[in-house]
Design a protein around this motif. Structure first.
Motif, PDB file in Angstrom:
ATOM      1  N   TYR A  92       0.834  -1.204   0.000  1.00 47.47           N
ATOM      2  CA  TYR A  92       0.000   0.000   0.000  1.00 47.47           C
ATOM      3  C   TYR A  92       0.866   1.251   0.000  1.00 47.47           C
ATOM      4  O   TYR A  92       2.026   1.229   0.423  1.00 47.47           O
ATOM      5  N   ALA A  93       0.243   2.328  -0.482  1.00 45.08           N
ATOM      6  CA  ALA A  93       0.871   3.648  -0.391  1.00 45.08           C
ATOM      7  C   ALA A  93      -0.224   4.660  -0.095  1.00 45.08           C
ATOM      8  O   ALA A  93      -1.358   4.526  -0.574  1.00 45.08           O
ATOM      9  N   LYS A  94       0.095   5.652   0.694  1.00 46.51           N
ATOM     10  CA  LYS A  94      -0.877   6.683   1.051  1.00 46.51           C
ATOM     11  C   LYS A  94      -1.275   7.476  -0.195  1.00 46.51           C
ATOM     12  O   LYS A  94      -0.426   7.877  -0.987  1.00 46.51           O
ATOM     13  N   TYR A 105      -5.787   4.642   0.484  1.00 46.56           N
ATOM     14  CA  TYR A 105      -4.531   4.126  -0.085  1.00 46.56           C
ATOM     15  C   TYR A 105      -4.704   3.766  -1.566  1.00 46.56           C
ATOM     16  O   TYR A 105      -5.808   3.704  -2.089  1.00 46.56           O
ATOM     17  N   TYR A 107      -3.203   0.388  -3.859  1.00 46.38           N
ATOM     18  CA  TYR A 107      -2.627  -0.941  -3.637  1.00 46.38           C
ATOM     19  C   TYR A 107      -1.921  -1.359  -4.919  1.00 46.38           C
ATOM     20  O   TYR A 107      -2.541  -1.491  -5.976  1.00 46.38           O
ATOM     21  N   ARG A 162       0.224  -2.742   5.693  1.00 43.29           N
ATOM     22  CA  ARG A 162      -0.744  -2.253   6.661  1.00 43.29           C
ATOM     23  C   ARG A 162      -0.703  -3.137   7.899  1.00 43.29           C
ATOM     24  O   ARG A 162      -0.649  -4.358   7.811  1.00 43.29           O
ATOM     25  N   TYR A 176     -10.753  -0.677   5.875  1.00 41.43           N
ATOM     26  CA  TYR A 176      -9.968   0.298   6.624  1.00 41.43           C
ATOM     27  C   TYR A 176     -10.397   0.321   8.082  1.00 41.43           C
ATOM     28  O   TYR A 176     -11.593   0.310   8.400  1.00 41.43           O
ATOM     29  N   LEU A 182       0.959   2.260   8.604  1.00 46.03           N
ATOM     30  CA  LEU A 182       1.706   1.724   7.482  1.00 46.03           C
ATOM     31  C   LEU A 182       3.163   1.505   7.876  1.00 46.03           C
ATOM     32  O   LEU A 182       3.779   2.362   8.506  1.00 46.03           O
ATOM     33  N   GLY A 210      -7.724   0.002  -0.622  1.00 41.08           N
ATOM     34  CA  GLY A 210      -6.781   0.582  -1.565  1.00 41.08           C
ATOM     35  C   GLY A 210      -7.277   0.512  -2.990  1.00 41.08           C
ATOM     36  O   GLY A 210      -7.803  -0.513  -3.428  1.00 41.08           O
TER      37      GLY A 210
END
Length: 851
Positions: A92-94, A105, A107, A162, A176, A182, A210
């Protein structure tokens, strides 16, 4: 075996009796063409459904998530796995600026070319990634998340895992959670090379936190090191054997012992048992997995609970009707031919021919017929099916699913059609062959004409009865379908022509929903948010009419009932208040009680009052959601009724009042203040001047799933066109069967008239005028038609009544189609018999004149 002498004699007799030979050949050819057309069309439908499912949900049966790389070979090399492809979930990334609090996020997933092709990724712009420096974005991220990217942009992602509060790793199947964090693994930059539609459910669940972004899978690449690719998602396509016993195959893959289930029938799988076993495996499996039921239900060939049940039933019923009609027609022709040759069979028996040889000569005659009629009929059937498919695609052009319908001929289906045609000929010749084998020189000289006349009368009556019954049943079925389509087209009375069933929470979809109501073609819109309001039944003043017609609630004990709460959107609500003569300030904190219940009473659809609430009354209760349904509400909330009415706002149809205790309509502000979830269900209704353009915008601009969107104008046109296509197919099939029946009738009647040619000459010689002869034939044919139509009316009426009882009890008025069918069949018989009388009179005149 049939000797060469018997073969030559059979061929000579066929040439001598050309009328019977041609009638049998034509009937066999028509029956074979129908068998081939039915099986070919069924095969094409099956292939089309499979292609549709693959395009919608991907070309795989099961996907196993987060499998360690060292265990992947165990799945890929399973003998019941036909093919497999893999993808790697990298993390994942914000997503900065995301407007959806449930999807904060992106994915990142890595796929090779095969995985991208098989996973039903529909490219909108750009191209697919070719290396691990390129990335593919989901349009859903832009429409739902509100974050804009274009092809050519560069995106940098801090790829992470996560973890919840306790340090447990969370996946895409875990929604979520507040307090999660993270754990960064690496940072990588990518160039956006393409944008795809929202991925299917198996790839990205609705609750996934995500948005899906995809890069190219290259373990040797320099952007993402191989050490971050230690777990993989494996998409498997089972073999036919593996799919037949998919629960056991899946159990072997995940390493869990399958819970046994008792099948009632050894050759028919009970889908309920299999589904329970699959659900049990999901709970006990080492790997999380997903079943692509959208494809599996079309790939399976089980008759039991499979999606092909109606298709198989239609094929079976159609083939039984064709078989019965063909056997009756061909069998009667063989029987007439046998009666005419009874003396010849007796003579053969007198010179030493055995019953077996005589019986084989009849079968040899059937073989000679099928040798040319079956291949030609098969070719004609394939051409008929091909032409029908092209016609359907032309008539239903623009409908989503028709594009997947192509000509597909399975060799199994082709062989089945040929075998069924062969069985038809064998069954048709079986009884005449037995009767011919019993012929003796003495019996051959007795009662031939009398017995032949009786058999012919029965044949003509049976053919007329069968045609009449089938015509009445098909006409009644089409009548039911016509009325049902008309009711379906006018089922909704909410004045909307486009609707969307929105998935997810109100908070996540608010922006897209409200923006969609401002589209240029939208003249009016309603945003329906539905909630459940639990009340005590003892406090609800139900009317006696409602209690009597809908069942009495328990008013003696403390039980609860549900009143439906509807918010219809700010604009629609204000317009509704104007219709009722109320001001917004007066009603915004109160409820409008919609006091009408739609139901059936005394066999008619009607509406009646639900309660005796009056303006100013208070309703005490509590909002309650699905997880609280089994609990007794606190009843700490209350609302005052501003008005009681039977008028509905825009977007609300009679089906909205599905609760037994009524419906209340409130302002959006009131619902937001009293129900934190903002409604359990969201439906948007639009009145649009251009529903086609609006539907495309909802799908492409606002990224709603196509399955959620309903274009009623298009659906009505499709329903009408489908009815038209059904009518063409059914009446085309009916015409072919009637052609078999008419061939049988004409062959039998004309043969009978030809055998009585001496009788007509004698009657003319003793003074019978042509007019009297015509009257005699008319009375004779009238007897055939009267008896046949009477029997057909009884059979067709009983079959239609049975169909009404089982499938169409709520459809009224289709009886007139049966009356029309009876009139048509009577007129048709009148014209047929008139033509045959005219033909007979001409032939008799030629015989008298010696021509």
């Amino acid at each position: 075996m049939v000797t060469s002498i018997m073969k030559k004699r059979t061929i000579r007799e066929r040439k001598k009796n050309r009328r019977q030979t041609i009638a049998v050949w034509i009937t066999t050819c028509i029956a074979t063409a129908l068998f081939a057309a039915v099986f070919s069309f069924a095969s094409s439908c099956q292939a089309g459904l499979i292609e549709y499912a693959k395009d919608l949900s991907g070309d795989y049966d099961y996907v196993f998530y987060d499998v360690p790389r060292e265990e992947a070979d165990h799945i890929v090399n399973n003998r019941k796995v036909a093919t497999a492809y893999q993808s790697v979930g990298l993390g994942y990334a914000k997503l900065s600026g995301s407007k959806n609090p449930d999807k904060p996020y992106v994915y990142l997933t890595a796929m090779d070319n095969r995985a991208m092709q098989k996973n039903a990724l529909h490219l909108i712009k750009g191209r697919m990634p070719k290396n691990d420096h390129e990335i593919l974005l989901s349009r859903h991220m832009m429409t739902n998340g509100g974050v804009e990217y274009r092809v050519g942009d560069t995106i940098t992602l801090d790829i992470s895992e996560r973890e919840d509060k306790n340090g447990n790793v969370l996946t895409q199947s875990s929604g979520y959670r507040t307090g999660e964090k993270l754990k960064k693994k690496l940072t990588a930059s990518f160039q956006v090379v393409g944008i795809v539609q929202r991925p299917n459910f198996g790839f990205e669940e609705w609750t996934a936190p995500g948005y899906s972004v995809i890069t190219y899978l290259n373990p040797k690449g320099d952007n993402i090191p191989e050490k971050y690719m230690q777990r993989t998602d494996i998409y498997c396509k089972y073999t036919k054997a593996g799919l037949r016993d998919r629960a056991q195959t899946t159990a072997d893959i995940v390493g869990v012992t399958l819970t046994p289930g008792v099948q009632k029938f050894p050759f028919i799988k009970d889908e309920r048992i299999t589904n329970r076993q699959i659900n049990d495996l999901m709970e006990r499996s080492l790997y999380r997995f997903y079943e692509n039921w959208g494809l599996i239900r079309f790939e399976r060939m089980d008759i039991g609970q499979s999606a092909y049940h109606m298709l198989y039933l239609a094929v079976a019923v159609t083939n039984v009707i064709i078989l019965a009609a063909a056997v009756s027609c061909i069998g009667s022709s063989f029987a007439i031919s046998m009666e005419e040759k009874r003396k010849s069979y007796g003579m053969l028996a007198s010179v030493g021919a055995t019953p077996r040889q005589i019986r084989q000569s009849v079968y040899y005659e059937a073989f000679l017929t099928g040798r040319t009629a079956i291949p030609l009929g098969t070719v004609l059937g394939l051409l008929l099916s091909t032409g029908g498919i092209f016609a359907i695609k032309a008539l239903l052009y623009g409908q989503n699913t028709v594009q997947y319908l192509h000509v597909h001929v399975a060799w199994q289906m082709l062989i089945a059609g040929i075998l069924l045609s062969t069985v038809t000929l064998v069954l048709s010749a079986r009884r005449p062959a037995k009767q011919a084998a019993k012929s003796s020189p003495v019996a051959a000289m007795r009662g031939q004409a009398k017995k032949s006349r009786r058999a012919k009368k029965r044949t003509i009556t049976a053919a007329i009865a069968g045609c009449t019954a089938l015509f009445i049943l098909v006409s009644y079925f089409m009548g039911v379908q016509t009325i049902s389509v008309g009711q379906s087209n006018h089922m909704f009375d909410d004045h909307a022509n486009v609707s969307v069933d929105v998935q997810g929470s109100w908070e996540a979809n608010r922006s897209a929903v409200l923006q969609s109501t401002k589209e240029k073609s939208v003249t009016e819109a309603a945003v329906l948010r539905t909630a459940a309001y639990m009340v005590n039944t003892k406090e609800v003043p139900y009317t006696q009419t409602h209690i009597r017609r809908n069942g009495a609630p328990d008013l003696k004990h403390e039980t609860t009932a549900v009143i439906q709460v509807l918010a219809v959107g700010e604009t629609a609500y204000r317009n509704y208040l104007k219709e009722l003569g109320l001001s917004y300030e007066t009603a915004k904190d109160c409820a409008i009680f919609y006091n009408a219940y739609a139901g059936y009473w005394d066999g008619k659809e009607t509406t009646w009052k639900v309660t005796d609430y009056k303006p100013g009354d208070w309703i005490r209760g509590q909002f309650c959601h699905e997880e609280q349904m089994e609990k007794t509400p606190d009843m700490t909330d209350q609302m005052q009724i501003a008005a009681v009415t039977t008028r509905r706002p825009f977007g609300v149809d009679t089906s909205q009042s599905y609760t037994d205790s009524g419906t209340i309509i409130v302002s959006d502000a009131w619902l937001d203040a009293h129900d934190p979830q903002g409604g359990a269900k969201i439906t948007v209704k639009y009145a649009s001047t251009d529903p086609g353009t609006l539907t495309q915008a909802l799908e492409k601009t606002y990224d709603f799933y196509p399955e959620e969107i309903r274009n009623r104008d298009l659906q009505n046109r499709e329903n009408n066109m489908l009815l038209f296509v059904d009518g063409i197919a059914l009446y085309g099939f009916l015409l072919a069967v009637l052609l078999i029946g008419v061939t049988n009738i004409c062959n039998t009647v004309l043969t009978d008239l030809w055998q009585r040619r001496r009788e007509f000459v004698i009657l003319r010689s003793v003074g019978m005028t042509p007019k009297q002869e015509k009257q005699m034939l008319a009375k004779e044919f009238f007897g055939y038609g009267r008896n046949g139509i009477a029997i057909g009316l009884v059979i067709g009426g009983c079959a239609s009544a049975l169909y009404y009882r089982i499938f169409a009890s709520g459809v009224q008025g289709a009886l007139w189609f049966c009356v029309a069918a009876t009139v048509v069949i009577m007129v048709g018989l009148l014209l047929l018999f008139a033509g045959m009388i005219r033909y007979a009179m001409m032939k008799n005149k030629d015989m008298i004149l010696g021509r």
